[in-house]
Motif scaffolding. Structure first.
Motif, PDB file in Angstrom:
ATOM      1  N   LYS A 204      23.061  88.511  47.589  1.00 30.75           N
ATOM      2  CA  LYS A 204      22.434  87.619  46.399  1.00 30.75           C
ATOM      3  C   LYS A 204      20.738  87.708  46.122  1.00 30.75           C
ATOM      4  O   LYS A 204      21.019  87.397  44.588  1.00 30.75           O
ATOM      5  CB  LYS A 204      22.614  86.190  47.298  1.00 30.75           C
ATOM      6  CG  LYS A 204      23.994  84.892  46.481  1.00 30.75           C
ATOM      7  CD  LYS A 204      23.670  83.726  47.520  1.00 30.75           C
ATOM      8  CE  LYS A 204      25.164  83.554  48.100  1.00 30.75           C
ATOM      9  NZ  LYS A 204      25.048  82.008  48.831  1.00 30.75           N
ATOM     10  N   LYS A 205      20.173  88.282  46.482  1.00 35.37           N
ATOM     11  CA  LYS A 205      18.883  88.208  46.551  1.00 35.37           C
ATOM     12  C   LYS A 205      18.909  89.731  45.430  1.00 35.37           C
ATOM     13  O   LYS A 205      17.693  89.261  44.427  1.00 35.37           O
ATOM     14  CB  LYS A 205      17.604  88.794  47.872  1.00 35.37           C
ATOM     15  CG  LYS A 205      16.709  88.589  47.324  1.00 35.37           C
ATOM     16  CD  LYS A 205      15.765  89.464  48.925  1.00 35.37           C
ATOM     17  CE  LYS A 205      14.685  90.710  48.752  1.00 35.37           C
ATOM     18  NZ  LYS A 205      14.033  90.971  49.864  1.00 35.37           N
TER      19      LYS A 205
ATOM     20  N   PRO B 259      18.676  86.266  37.251  1.00 31.29           N
ATOM     21  CA  PRO B 259      17.872  85.250  37.592  1.00 31.29           C
ATOM     22  C   PRO B 259      18.624  83.667  37.833  1.00 31.29           C
ATOM     23  O   PRO B 259      18.400  83.301  37.970  1.00 31.29           O
ATOM     24  CB  PRO B 259      16.747  84.755  36.904  1.00 31.29           C
ATOM     25  CG  PRO B 259      16.062  86.254  36.202  1.00 31.29           C
ATOM     26  CD  PRO B 259      17.779  86.981  36.170  1.00 31.29           C
TER      27      PRO B 259
ATOM     28  N   LYS C 296      25.224  79.069  40.367  1.00 35.08           N
ATOM     29  CA  LYS C 296      25.205  79.201  41.730  1.00 35.08           C
ATOM     30  C   LYS C 296      27.137  79.001  41.953  1.00 35.08           C
ATOM     31  O   LYS C 296      26.972  79.035  42.815  1.00 35.08           O
ATOM     32  CB  LYS C 296      23.978  78.450  42.385  1.00 35.08           C
ATOM     33  CG  LYS C 296      22.814  80.001  42.006  1.00 35.08           C
ATOM     34  CD  LYS C 296      22.010  79.554  42.914  1.00 35.08           C
ATOM     35  CE  LYS C 296      20.502  80.502  43.369  1.00 35.08           C
ATOM     36  NZ  LYS C 296      20.383  80.628  41.869  1.00 35.08           N
TER      37      LYS C 296
ATOM     38  N   THR D 135      25.731  82.064  33.293  1.00 45.73           N
ATOM     39  CA  THR D 135      24.872  81.514  34.371  1.00 45.73           C
ATOM     40  C   THR D 135      24.287  80.087  33.784  1.00 45.73           C
ATOM     41  O   THR D 135      25.476  79.479  32.939  1.00 45.73           O
ATOM     42  CB  THR D 135      23.687  81.936  33.186  1.00 45.73           C
ATOM     43  OG1 THR D 135      24.228  82.683  31.358  1.00 45.73           O
ATOM     44  CG2 THR D 135      24.169  83.927  33.303  1.00 45.73           C
TER      45      THR D 135
ATOM     46  N   GLU E 198      20.545  87.689  42.050  1.00 42.05           N
ATOM     47  CA  GLU E 198      18.956  87.243  41.549  1.00 42.05           C
ATOM     48  C   GLU E 198      18.519  87.765  40.824  1.00 42.05           C
ATOM     49  O   GLU E 198      17.709  87.022  39.610  1.00 42.05           O
ATOM     50  CB  GLU E 198      18.705  86.065  42.426  1.00 42.05           C
ATOM     51  CG  GLU E 198      18.171  84.495  41.800  1.00 42.05           C
ATOM     52  CD  GLU E 198      18.051  83.701  42.679  1.00 42.05           C
ATOM     53  OE1 GLU E 198      17.065  82.679  43.297  1.00 42.05           O
ATOM     54  OE2 GLU E 198      18.919  83.435  43.388  1.00 42.05           O
TER      55      GLU E 198
END
Length: 161
Positions: free
Chosen positions: A89-90, A97, A101, A55, A93
């Protein structure tokens, strides 16, 4: 969530557990079909407990991510890894969050959901909290049994007198 017993082998689909060791190799067993085969020191093995997700702030352990998935799906199977990359991916995420990427690829996201579903289907998803609760319950039962046996022993001694 305890993931130290599960490994991923490069070039082999699915997850495996180590069932034996020898001088030149390790015998692993597939979680899905229970087939056993040797893995040599030339193969790349990754323990799920060592895998983490990048992250922008810190790394998230795979076990923590699996806990998040388990909470989101209420201990049911997650979205299939065969869904479109955009859909995966949605969902990913929503779970993480702020994932990086640039360093977390579509294939990584796909593997996370595939591994989660394999562990779910084989009943290997047990959170740390559940294990602690089970230990407490078994300790309580053991204590009750000890107390019961002490009472019985005291009754028997009184009868003898």
């Amino acid at each position: 969530m305890e993931l130290k017993d599960f490994i991923s082998v490069a070039g082999k689909s699915g997850l495996h557990t180590i069932v034996g060791k020898s001088k030149n190799n390790v015998i692993v067993e597939s979680l899905k079909d229970k087939k056993r085969f040797p893995i040599f020191n030339t193969n790349k093995i990754s323990a799920l407990s060592d895998i983490s997700i990048y992250t922008y702030d810190e790394e998230i352990l795979l076990s923590e991510l699996f806990d998040r998935i388990q909470n989101k799906y209420k201990k049911e199977a997650a979205i299939s890894h065969l869904e479109s990359a955009d859909e995966l991916k949605k969902v990913f995420e929503e779970l993480v969050p702020n994932y990086d990427k640039e360093q977390v690829y579509n294939s990584d996201i796909k593997k996370v959901f595939q591994w989660y579903n394999i562990l779910h289907d084989t009943d290997n998803l047990v959170s740390e909290k559940s294990k602690e609760e089970e230990k407490k319950e078994s300790n309580k039962k053991a204590n009750k049994q000890k107390e019961g046996s002490k009472k019985e022993a005291n009754k028997e001694e009184k009868k003898k007198k």
